[in-house]
Write a protein that holds these residues in place. Structure first.
Motif, PDB file in Angstrom:
ATOM      1  N   GLN A   1     -92.541 -11.938  18.634  1.00 49.72           N
ATOM      2  CA  GLN A   1     -93.257 -12.749  19.607  1.00 49.72           C
ATOM      3  C   GLN A   1     -94.539 -12.066  20.067  1.00 49.72           C
ATOM      4  O   GLN A   1     -95.594 -12.706  20.199  1.00 49.72           O
ATOM      5  CB  GLN A   1     -92.347 -13.045  20.802  1.00 49.72           C
ATOM      6  CG  GLN A   1     -91.210 -13.996  20.476  1.00 49.72           C
ATOM      7  CD  GLN A   1     -90.262 -14.212  21.644  1.00 49.72           C
ATOM      8  OE1 GLN A   1     -90.293 -13.475  22.637  1.00 49.72           O
ATOM      9  NE2 GLN A   1     -89.416 -15.216  21.550  1.00 49.72           N
ATOM     10  N   THR A   2     -94.464 -10.757  20.297  1.00 49.77           N
ATOM     11  CA  THR A   2     -95.654 -10.033  20.736  1.00 49.77           C
ATOM     12  C   THR A   2     -96.708  -9.999  19.642  1.00 49.77           C
ATOM     13  O   THR A   2     -97.904 -10.206  19.897  1.00 49.77           O
ATOM     14  CB  THR A   2     -95.292  -8.594  21.153  1.00 49.77           C
ATOM     15  OG1 THR A   2     -94.285  -8.650  22.165  1.00 49.77           O
ATOM     16  CG2 THR A   2     -96.511  -7.866  21.694  1.00 49.77           C
ATOM     17  N   LEU A   3     -96.280  -9.764  18.407  1.00 51.19           N
ATOM     18  CA  LEU A   3     -97.229  -9.738  17.298  1.00 51.19           C
ATOM     19  C   LEU A   3     -97.882 -11.092  17.097  1.00 51.19           C
ATOM     20  O   LEU A   3     -99.094 -11.188  16.855  1.00 51.19           O
ATOM     21  CB  LEU A   3     -96.526  -9.299  16.021  1.00 51.19           C
ATOM     22  CG  LEU A   3     -96.211  -7.812  15.900  1.00 51.19           C
ATOM     23  CD1 LEU A   3     -95.373  -7.554  14.665  1.00 51.19           C
ATOM     24  CD2 LEU A   3     -97.490  -7.006  15.840  1.00 51.19           C
ATOM     25  N   ASN A   4     -97.102 -12.147  17.171  1.00 50.72           N
ATOM     26  CA  ASN A   4     -97.660 -13.479  16.981  1.00 50.72           C
ATOM     27  C   ASN A   4     -98.698 -13.813  18.042  1.00 50.72           C
ATOM     28  O   ASN A   4     -99.689 -14.488  17.758  1.00 50.72           O
ATOM     29  CB  ASN A   4     -96.542 -14.526  16.985  1.00 50.72           C
ATOM     30  CG  ASN A   4     -95.762 -14.555  15.681  1.00 50.72           C
ATOM     31  OD1 ASN A   4     -96.208 -14.045  14.664  1.00 50.72           O
ATOM     32  ND2 ASN A   4     -94.577 -15.150  15.712  1.00 50.72           N
TER      33      ASN A   4
ATOM     34  N   THR B   1     -98.779  -2.110  24.843  1.00 52.58           N
ATOM     35  CA  THR B   1     -97.385  -2.165  25.284  1.00 52.58           C
ATOM     36  C   THR B   1     -96.441  -2.147  24.085  1.00 52.58           C
ATOM     37  O   THR B   1     -95.435  -1.446  24.067  1.00 52.58           O
ATOM     38  CB  THR B   1     -97.140  -3.437  26.123  1.00 52.58           C
ATOM     39  OG1 THR B   1     -98.026  -3.427  27.236  1.00 52.58           O
ATOM     40  CG2 THR B   1     -95.704  -3.509  26.605  1.00 52.58           C
ATOM     41  N   LEU B   2     -96.791  -2.944  23.076  1.00 53.22           N
ATOM     42  CA  LEU B   2     -95.957  -3.010  21.881  1.00 53.22           C
ATOM     43  C   LEU B   2     -95.900  -1.663  21.172  1.00 53.22           C
ATOM     44  O   LEU B   2     -94.848  -1.231  20.709  1.00 53.22           O
ATOM     45  CB  LEU B   2     -96.499  -4.078  20.935  1.00 53.22           C
ATOM     46  CG  LEU B   2     -95.729  -4.283  19.633  1.00 53.22           C
ATOM     47  CD1 LEU B   2     -94.311  -4.740  19.931  1.00 53.22           C
ATOM     48  CD2 LEU B   2     -96.439  -5.278  18.749  1.00 53.22           C
ATOM     49  N   ALA B   3     -97.029  -0.986  21.087  1.00 49.60           N
ATOM     50  CA  ALA B   3     -97.065   0.302  20.396  1.00 49.60           C
ATOM     51  C   ALA B   3     -96.122   1.297  21.042  1.00 49.60           C
ATOM     52  O   ALA B   3     -95.409   2.036  20.370  1.00 49.60           O
ATOM     53  CB  ALA B   3     -98.488   0.852  20.389  1.00 49.60           C
TER      54      ALA B   3
ATOM     55  N   ALA C   1     -90.332   3.777  20.277  1.00 54.67           N
ATOM     56  CA  ALA C   1     -89.077   4.190  20.908  1.00 54.67           C
ATOM     57  C   ALA C   1     -87.920   3.827  19.984  1.00 54.67           C
ATOM     58  O   ALA C   1     -88.111   3.475  18.830  1.00 54.67           O
ATOM     59  CB  ALA C   1     -88.933   3.518  22.267  1.00 54.67           C
ATOM     60  N   SER C   2     -86.712   3.880  20.498  1.00 54.20           N
ATOM     61  CA  SER C   2     -85.541   3.619  19.667  1.00 54.20           C
ATOM     62  C   SER C   2     -85.409   2.144  19.350  1.00 54.20           C
ATOM     63  O   SER C   2     -86.040   1.293  19.966  1.00 54.20           O
ATOM     64  CB  SER C   2     -84.272   4.080  20.400  1.00 54.20           C
ATOM     65  OG  SER C   2     -84.057   3.272  21.539  1.00 54.20           O
ATOM     66  N   LEU C   3     -84.581   1.826  18.359  1.00 52.86           N
ATOM     67  CA  LEU C   3     -84.356   0.446  17.979  1.00 52.86           C
ATOM     68  C   LEU C   3     -83.848  -0.394  19.145  1.00 52.86           C
ATOM     69  O   LEU C   3     -84.213  -1.545  19.293  1.00 52.86           O
ATOM     70  CB  LEU C   3     -83.329   0.387  16.845  1.00 52.86           C
ATOM     71  CG  LEU C   3     -83.865   0.519  15.423  1.00 52.86           C
ATOM     72  CD1 LEU C   3     -82.705   0.672  14.463  1.00 52.86           C
ATOM     73  CD2 LEU C   3     -84.715  -0.660  15.053  1.00 52.86           C
ATOM     74  N   THR C   4     -83.023   0.185  19.977  1.00 49.05           N
ATOM     75  CA  THR C   4     -82.431  -0.578  21.071  1.00 49.05           C
ATOM     76  C   THR C   4     -83.445  -0.901  22.147  1.00 49.05           C
ATOM     77  O   THR C   4     -83.207  -1.763  22.986  1.00 49.05           O
ATOM     78  CB  THR C   4     -81.273   0.218  21.713  1.00 49.05           C
ATOM     79  OG1 THR C   4     -81.769   1.489  22.151  1.00 49.05           O
ATOM     80  CG2 THR C   4     -80.164   0.422  20.714  1.00 49.05           C
ATOM     81  N   ALA C   5     -84.577  -0.238  22.140  1.00 51.03           N
ATOM     82  CA  ALA C   5     -85.576  -0.487  23.169  1.00 51.03           C
ATOM     83  C   ALA C   5     -86.381  -1.746  22.896  1.00 51.03           C
ATOM     84  O   ALA C   5     -87.078  -2.242  23.772  1.00 51.03           O
ATOM     85  CB  ALA C   5     -86.520   0.705  23.293  1.00 51.03           C
ATOM     86  N   CYS C   6     -86.321  -2.265  21.680  1.00 49.04           N
ATOM     87  CA  CYS C   6     -87.156  -3.413  21.343  1.00 49.04           C
ATOM     88  C   CYS C   6     -86.449  -4.266  20.313  1.00 49.04           C
ATOM     89  O   CYS C   6     -86.160  -3.791  19.223  1.00 49.04           O
ATOM     90  CB  CYS C   6     -88.500  -2.931  20.803  1.00 49.04           C
ATOM     91  SG  CYS C   6     -89.661  -4.256  20.477  1.00 49.04           S
ATOM     92  N   SER C   7     -86.145  -5.511  20.662  1.00 49.88           N
ATOM     93  CA  SER C   7     -85.458  -6.368  19.712  1.00 49.88           C
ATOM     94  C   SER C   7     -86.430  -6.894  18.667  1.00 49.88           C
ATOM     95  O   SER C   7     -87.641  -6.918  18.863  1.00 49.88           O
ATOM     96  CB  SER C   7     -84.808  -7.546  20.446  1.00 49.88           C
ATOM     97  OG  SER C   7     -85.789  -8.496  20.813  1.00 49.88           O
ATOM     98  N   ARG C   8     -85.875  -7.341  17.556  1.00 49.79           N
ATOM     99  CA  ARG C   8     -86.692  -7.911  16.493  1.00 49.79           C
ATOM    100  C   ARG C   8     -87.491  -9.103  17.004  1.00 49.79           C
ATOM    101  O   ARG C   8     -88.678  -9.260  16.694  1.00 49.79           O
ATOM    102  CB  ARG C   8     -85.780  -8.334  15.336  1.00 49.79           C
ATOM    103  CG  ARG C   8     -86.472  -9.101  14.229  1.00 49.79           C
ATOM    104  CD  ARG C   8     -85.503  -9.357  13.081  1.00 49.79           C
ATOM    105  NE  ARG C   8     -84.265  -9.971  13.552  1.00 49.79           N
ATOM    106  CZ  ARG C   8     -84.120 -11.284  13.770  1.00 49.79           C
ATOM    107  NH1 ARG C   8     -85.133 -12.098  13.594  1.00 49.79           N
ATOM    108  NH2 ARG C   8     -82.964 -11.776  14.181  1.00 49.79           N
ATOM    109  N   VAL C   9     -86.858  -9.946  17.817  1.00 51.44           N
ATOM    110  CA  VAL C   9     -87.538 -11.131  18.333  1.00 51.44           C
ATOM    111  C   VAL C   9     -88.681 -10.735  19.267  1.00 51.44           C
ATOM    112  O   VAL C   9     -89.761 -11.328  19.233  1.00 51.44           O
ATOM    113  CB  VAL C   9     -86.536 -12.055  19.054  1.00 51.44           C
ATOM    114  CG1 VAL C   9     -87.258 -13.220  19.717  1.00 51.44           C
ATOM    115  CG2 VAL C   9     -85.500 -12.575  18.053  1.00 51.44           C
ATOM    116  N   ASP C  10     -88.460  -9.716  20.098  1.00 54.74           N
ATOM    117  CA  ASP C  10     -89.521  -9.243  20.989  1.00 54.74           C
ATOM    118  C   ASP C  10     -90.743  -8.812  20.187  1.00 54.74           C
ATOM    119  O   ASP C  10     -91.886  -9.119  20.536  1.00 54.74           O
ATOM    120  CB  ASP C  10     -89.039  -8.060  21.831  1.00 54.74           C
ATOM    121  CG  ASP C  10     -88.027  -8.475  22.886  1.00 54.74           C
ATOM    122  OD1 ASP C  10     -88.008  -9.669  23.242  1.00 54.74           O
ATOM    123  OD2 ASP C  10     -87.264  -7.608  23.340  1.00 54.74           O
ATOM    124  N   VAL C  11     -90.508  -8.055  19.123  1.00 54.77           N
ATOM    125  CA  VAL C  11     -91.601  -7.581  18.280  1.00 54.77           C
ATOM    126  C   VAL C  11     -92.353  -8.767  17.690  1.00 54.77           C
ATOM    127  O   VAL C  11     -93.586  -8.841  17.737  1.00 54.77           O
ATOM    128  CB  VAL C  11     -91.070  -6.675  17.151  1.00 54.77           C
ATOM    129  CG1 VAL C  11     -92.182  -6.333  16.167  1.00 54.77           C
ATOM    130  CG2 VAL C  11     -90.472  -5.405  17.728  1.00 54.77           C
TER     131      VAL C  11
END
Length: 296
Positions: A38-41, A19-21, A26-36
């Motif tokens: 949290q998913t990575l952690n 899902t993260l990949a 996609a564009s920057l607006t599609a995924c916030s820094r915090v979302d990235v």
């Protein structure tokens, strides 16, 4: 944990990464820094590492860092990572994936918090970087690290902090960190050379101050250690001219510097690619490891 539950956990991690990949490409607006973050952690596993959280390096509530180290490390390089967030937000807790990734590479890694603007303006956050580095050096042997093989790295505003803390001769001296102990600096998409007065981030700097007074590219000492400047080819947040200007200043001072433009990455994904599960995004992690190995 049973074999069935382990398989279920593995499937959940695989789904999260898939899902993260999709989102990250996609564009920057599609995924916030915090979302990235949290998913990575959620996707990384700290098993087999020594982890010490909330180690205090100074008196402020934000003066804490987390340490990630290989178990049974001996004389390992020590790396300090500094998060971004326009000097106004961000937290070490969102960068567990960085600590895990660099510890798996064999490095004792500190991931720090620092005082935030606008309550705390330059040079508070730079002084915090130098103080955190002093704490890591003082405690390196506890985690199997070499106190005289230090590297400082950061993303975005954290890259500014990393470069300014090392290149301006004042900060390491005031923190009591020997210049010779720092073997290299890795800046990741950093705003090293811009007129902050035209941007909202001006609240991170003293009123009536100028770029000449605060920008790292104006403060390069001639005995600074080698630098690696990583630039995202698709960065629309911090423009590549920042790295070009800093590269020119380092070269003028006779400091070894490598500027590497990483294709296909933007301001978020250049940091996300430090995570071991996301190295397919780009070469951030590999470039960092090669630099550390070359200069340790």
């Amino acid at each position: 944990m049973t074999r069935r539950s382990a398989r279920a956990l593995s499937r959940r991690r695989t789904f999260a990464l898939a899902t993260l990949a999709v989102t990250l490409t996609a564009s920057l607006t599609a995924c916030s820094r915090v979302d990235v973050q949290q998913t990575l952690n959620r996707a990384v596993n700290l098993a087999g590492l020594t982890v010490a959280t909330d180690q205090r390096y100074g008196p402020n509530a934000r003066n804490t860092l987390d340490v990630y180290a290989p178990r049974n490390a001996r004389n390992a390089p020590v790396v300090l990572f500094i998060h971004g967030g326009s000097w106004q937000n961000g937290d070490k807790s969102g960068h567990r994936f960085v600590g895990e990734s660099l510890a798996r590479a064999g490095y004792v890694t500190g991931v720090m918090n620092y005082r935030l603007a606008p309550q705390n303006r330059y040079p508070a956050f730079v002084q915090d970087a130098a103080s955190a580095l002093r704490w890591l050096r003082d405690n390196a042997k506890t985690f199997g690290g070499n106190p005289d093989v230090l590297f400082v790295t950061g993303h975005s505003a954290g890259a500014f902090n990393a470069v300014e803390a090392v290149d301006n001769e004042r900060w390491l001296r005031e923190a009591g960190v020997p210049i010779r102990a720092v073997r290299g600096v890795i800046g990741i998409a950093g705003p090293y050379s811009y007129d902050f007065r035209q941007f909202q981030s001006r609240v991170a700097f003293p009123e009536n101050s100028t770029p000449d007074q605060v920008m790292p590219d104006r403060h390069v000492r001639r005995d600074a250690p080698p630098h690696l400047l990583l630039v995202a080819a698709n960065d629309r947040t911090v423009y590549p001219q920042n790295a070009l200007n800093l590269e020119a200043a380092l070269k003028a001072a006779g400091v070894p510097v490598t500027r590497t433009v990483l294709p296909g990455l933007n301001h978020i994904t250049i940091a996300a690619a430090i995570a071991r599960p996301l190295t397919f995004l780009g070469g951030t992690r590999q470039a960092m490891i090669e630099f550390i190995e070359r200069h340790k």
